[in-house]
Motif scaffolding. Structure first.
Motif, PDB file in Angstrom:
ATOM      1  N   SER A  24       0.815  -1.217   0.000  1.00 51.56           N
ATOM      2  CA  SER A  24       0.000   0.000   0.000  1.00 51.56           C
ATOM      3  C   SER A  24       0.849   1.268   0.000  1.00 51.56           C
ATOM      4  CB  SER A  24      -0.954   0.001   1.186  1.00 51.56           C
ATOM      5  OG  SER A  24      -0.244  -0.062   2.408  1.00 51.56           O
ATOM      6  N   ALA A  25       1.998   1.239   0.665  1.00 49.63           N
ATOM      7  CA  ALA A  25       2.855   2.439   0.693  1.00 49.63           C
ATOM      8  C   ALA A  25       3.348   2.776  -0.708  1.00 49.63           C
ATOM      9  CB  ALA A  25       4.022   2.234   1.649  1.00 49.63           C
ATOM     10  N   ALA A  26       3.770   1.773  -1.471  1.00 50.67           N
ATOM     11  CA  ALA A  26       4.250   2.016  -2.836  1.00 50.67           C
ATOM     12  C   ALA A  26       3.122   2.534  -3.728  1.00 50.67           C
ATOM     13  CB  ALA A  26       4.841   0.737  -3.419  1.00 50.67           C
ATOM     14  N   VAL A  27       1.941   1.934  -3.601  1.00 51.10           N
ATOM     15  CA  VAL A  27       0.797   2.386  -4.396  1.00 51.10           C
ATOM     16  C   VAL A  27       0.455   3.830  -4.048  1.00 51.10           C
ATOM     17  CG1 VAL A  27      -1.667   2.040  -4.857  1.00 51.10           C
ATOM     18  CG2 VAL A  27      -0.132   0.068  -4.687  1.00 51.10           C
ATOM     19  N   LEU A  28       0.432   4.123  -2.753  1.00 49.89           N
ATOM     20  CA  LEU A  28       0.106   5.474  -2.309  1.00 49.89           C
ATOM     21  C   LEU A  28       1.136   6.480  -2.824  1.00 49.89           C
ATOM     22  CD1 LEU A  28      -1.940   7.074  -0.709  1.00 49.89           C
ATOM     23  CD2 LEU A  28      -0.590   6.644   1.343  1.00 49.89           C
ATOM     24  N   MET A  29       2.395   6.118  -2.808  1.00 50.48           N
ATOM     25  CA  MET A  29       3.431   7.038  -3.294  1.00 50.48           C
ATOM     26  C   MET A  29       3.303   7.261  -4.803  1.00 50.48           C
ATOM     27  SD  MET A  29       4.576   7.872  -0.420  1.00 50.48           S
ATOM     28  CE  MET A  29       5.049   9.313  -1.279  1.00 50.48           C
ATOM     29  N   HIS A  30       3.014   6.194  -5.555  1.00 52.22           N
ATOM     30  CA  HIS A  30       2.804   6.363  -6.999  1.00 52.22           C
ATOM     31  C   HIS A  30       1.584   7.242  -7.261  1.00 52.22           C
ATOM     32  CE1 HIS A  30       5.887   3.789  -8.700  1.00 52.22           C
ATOM     33  NE2 HIS A  30       5.615   2.892  -7.760  1.00 52.22           N
ATOM     34  N   PHE A  31       0.535   7.029  -6.482  1.00 54.55           N
ATOM     35  CA  PHE A  31      -0.666   7.841  -6.623  1.00 54.55           C
ATOM     36  C   PHE A  31      -0.369   9.304  -6.283  1.00 54.55           C
ATOM     37  CE2 PHE A  31      -4.629   9.643  -4.894  1.00 54.55           C
ATOM     38  CZ  PHE A  31      -5.429   9.506  -6.017  1.00 54.55           C
ATOM     39  N   ALA A  32       0.377   9.533  -5.211  1.00 56.03           N
ATOM     40  CA  ALA A  32       0.701  10.899  -4.780  1.00 56.03           C
ATOM     41  C   ALA A  32       1.465  11.661  -5.864  1.00 56.03           C
ATOM     42  CB  ALA A  32       1.498  10.866  -3.484  1.00 56.03           C
TER      43      ALA A  32
ATOM     44  N   ALA B  36      -1.730  20.142  -7.921  1.00 56.67           N
ATOM     45  CA  ALA B  36      -1.335  21.123  -6.906  1.00 56.67           C
ATOM     46  C   ALA B  36      -2.488  21.373  -5.933  1.00 56.67           C
ATOM     47  CB  ALA B  36      -0.900  22.430  -7.569  1.00 56.67           C
ATOM     48  N   ARG B  37      -3.685  21.453  -6.443  1.00 60.20           N
ATOM     49  CA  ARG B  37      -4.871  21.656  -5.585  1.00 60.20           C
ATOM     50  C   ARG B  37      -5.049  20.497  -4.609  1.00 60.20           C
ATOM     51  NH1 ARG B  37     -10.682  20.553  -6.831  1.00 60.20           N
ATOM     52  NH2 ARG B  37     -11.863  21.755  -5.331  1.00 60.20           N
ATOM     53  N   GLU B  38      -4.873  19.272  -5.086  1.00 59.66           N
ATOM     54  CA  GLU B  38      -5.003  18.093  -4.221  1.00 59.66           C
ATOM     55  C   GLU B  38      -3.909  18.061  -3.161  1.00 59.66           C
ATOM     56  OE1 GLU B  38      -7.062  15.303  -7.681  1.00 59.66           O
ATOM     57  OE2 GLU B  38      -4.886  15.301  -7.419  1.00 59.66           O
TER      58      GLU B  38
ATOM     59  N   ASP C 236      -2.357  20.663  -1.937  1.00 67.51           N
ATOM     60  CA  ASP C 236      -2.686  21.719  -0.980  1.00 67.51           C
ATOM     61  C   ASP C 236      -3.749  21.235   0.011  1.00 67.51           C
ATOM     62  OD1 ASP C 236      -0.876  23.457  -2.116  1.00 67.51           O
ATOM     63  OD2 ASP C 236      -2.391  24.547  -3.290  1.00 67.51           O
ATOM     64  N   ALA C 237      -4.747  20.515  -0.494  1.00 71.53           N
ATOM     65  CA  ALA C 237      -5.796  19.982   0.381  1.00 71.53           C
ATOM     66  C   ALA C 237      -5.221  18.998   1.388  1.00 71.53           C
ATOM     67  CB  ALA C 237      -6.886  19.315  -0.448  1.00 71.53           C
ATOM     68  N   LEU C 238      -4.322  18.144   0.947  1.00 71.95           N
ATOM     69  CA  LEU C 238      -3.670  17.204   1.875  1.00 71.95           C
ATOM     70  C   LEU C 238      -2.888  17.946   2.949  1.00 71.95           C
ATOM     71  CD1 LEU C 238      -2.360  14.397  -0.496  1.00 71.95           C
ATOM     72  CD2 LEU C 238      -4.014  14.147   1.355  1.00 71.95           C
ATOM     73  N   ARG C 239      -2.110  18.916   2.524  1.00 75.59           N
ATOM     74  CA  ARG C 239      -1.309  19.685   3.490  1.00 75.59           C
ATOM     75  C   ARG C 239      -2.202  20.399   4.501  1.00 75.59           C
ATOM     76  NH1 ARG C 239       1.428  21.225  -1.395  1.00 75.59           N
ATOM     77  NH2 ARG C 239       3.323  20.004  -1.600  1.00 75.59           N
ATOM     78  N   ALA C 240      -3.303  20.925   4.036  1.00 74.96           N
ATOM     79  CA  ALA C 240      -4.194  21.692   4.903  1.00 74.96           C
ATOM     80  C   ALA C 240      -4.948  20.810   5.894  1.00 74.96           C
ATOM     81  CB  ALA C 240      -5.198  22.483   4.058  1.00 74.96           C
ATOM     82  N   HIS C 241      -5.171  19.558   5.546  1.00 75.05           N
ATOM     83  CA  HIS C 241      -6.012  18.705   6.380  1.00 75.05           C
ATOM     84  C   HIS C 241      -5.260  17.668   7.206  1.00 75.05           C
ATOM     85  CE1 HIS C 241      -8.986  20.481   3.643  1.00 75.05           C
ATOM     86  NE2 HIS C 241      -9.764  20.403   4.703  1.00 75.05           N
ATOM     87  N   LEU C 242      -3.997  17.433   6.902  1.00 81.80           N
ATOM     88  CA  LEU C 242      -3.230  16.511   7.727  1.00 81.80           C
ATOM     89  C   LEU C 242      -2.722  17.233   8.960  1.00 81.80           C
ATOM     90  CD1 LEU C 242      -1.105  14.527   5.115  1.00 81.80           C
ATOM     91  CD2 LEU C 242      -3.011  13.690   6.462  1.00 81.80           C
ATOM     92  N   PRO C 243      -2.813  16.597  10.120  1.00 80.60           N
ATOM     93  CA  PRO C 243      -2.252  17.224  11.326  1.00 80.60           C
ATOM     94  C   PRO C 243      -0.751  17.467  11.141  1.00 80.60           C
ATOM     95  CG  PRO C 243      -3.605  15.338  11.911  1.00 80.60           C
ATOM     96  CD  PRO C 243      -3.468  15.340  10.405  1.00 80.60           C
ATOM     97  N   GLU C 244      -0.252  18.509  11.758  1.00 79.98           N
ATOM     98  CA  GLU C 244       1.164  18.917  11.632  1.00 79.98           C
ATOM     99  C   GLU C 244       2.112  17.743  11.896  1.00 79.98           C
ATOM    100  OE1 GLU C 244       4.024  21.409  10.460  1.00 79.98           O
ATOM    101  OE2 GLU C 244       1.950  22.077  10.660  1.00 79.98           O
ATOM    102  N   ALA C 245       1.844  16.949  12.898  1.00 86.28           N
ATOM    103  CA  ALA C 245       2.734  15.838  13.256  1.00 86.28           C
ATOM    104  C   ALA C 245       2.788  14.757  12.173  1.00 86.28           C
ATOM    105  CB  ALA C 245       2.279  15.217  14.571  1.00 86.28           C
ATOM    106  N   GLU C 246       1.753  14.672  11.337  1.00 85.15           N
ATOM    107  CA  GLU C 246       1.715  13.639  10.301  1.00 85.15           C
ATOM    108  C   GLU C 246       2.278  14.108   8.978  1.00 85.15           C
ATOM    109  OE1 GLU C 246      -2.210  12.052   9.959  1.00 85.15           O
ATOM    110  OE2 GLU C 246      -2.380  11.697  12.109  1.00 85.15           O
ATOM    111  N   ARG C 247       2.643  15.374   8.847  1.00 84.06           N
ATOM    112  CA  ARG C 247       3.161  15.896   7.574  1.00 84.06           C
ATOM    113  C   ARG C 247       4.596  15.560   7.376  1.00 84.06           C
ATOM    114  NH1 ARG C 247       0.786  21.883   7.382  1.00 84.06           N
ATOM    115  NH2 ARG C 247      -1.088  21.323   8.418  1.00 84.06           N
TER     116      ARG C 247
END
Length: 117
Positions: free
Chosen positions: A89-97, A102-104, A106-117
């Motif tokens: 799943s990590a490899a799939v997620l990284m390929h997907f990422a 840019a909009r997506e 930004d949404a991830l950055r805005a919604h993930l807690p600071e410790a998880e970024r």
């Protein structure tokens, strides 16, 4: 959740776009471009109910149907299922990422807690 067939997906799209639960008659009217029989729509929503996609509420002598999840929640669940069955799943997620806009991102950055970024 189980996958959707073409007609099931069309019904779900109507329900997701609706502001209120819909009866079989209303769904049939909203799907008028497909020229479906009442019994066909009834069968489809019954299957969607059995699969856990919609809940139904008795109103007089008929049921009205509404989605169990929002479109975004259902899509997220489908992505989760893909990740869970991928083997890596990590490899799939990284390929997907890497394909994220840019909009997506930004949404991830805005919604993930600071410790998880």
């Amino acid at each position: 959740m189980k996958r959707l067939g073409d007609l099931e997906a069309a019904v779900m799209n109507v329900l997701w776009e609706s502001d209120a639960p819909q009866s079989v008659h209303e769904l049939r009217d909203l799907l008028s471009d497909r020229d479906l029989a009442y019994t066909t729509v009834l069968t489809v929503v019954t299957h969607l109910h059995e699969k856990g996609w919609v809940h139904r509420t008795k109103l007089s002598r008929a049921y009205i149907y509404a989605p169990v999840q929002t479109r975004a929640e259902a899509t997220s669940q489908a992505l989760r299922d893909i990740l869970d069955t991928s083997g890596d799943s990590a490899a799939v997620l990284m390929h997907f990422a890497k394909t994220a806009t840019a909009r997506e991102l930004d949404a991830l950055r805005a919604h993930l807690p600071e410790a998880e970024r």
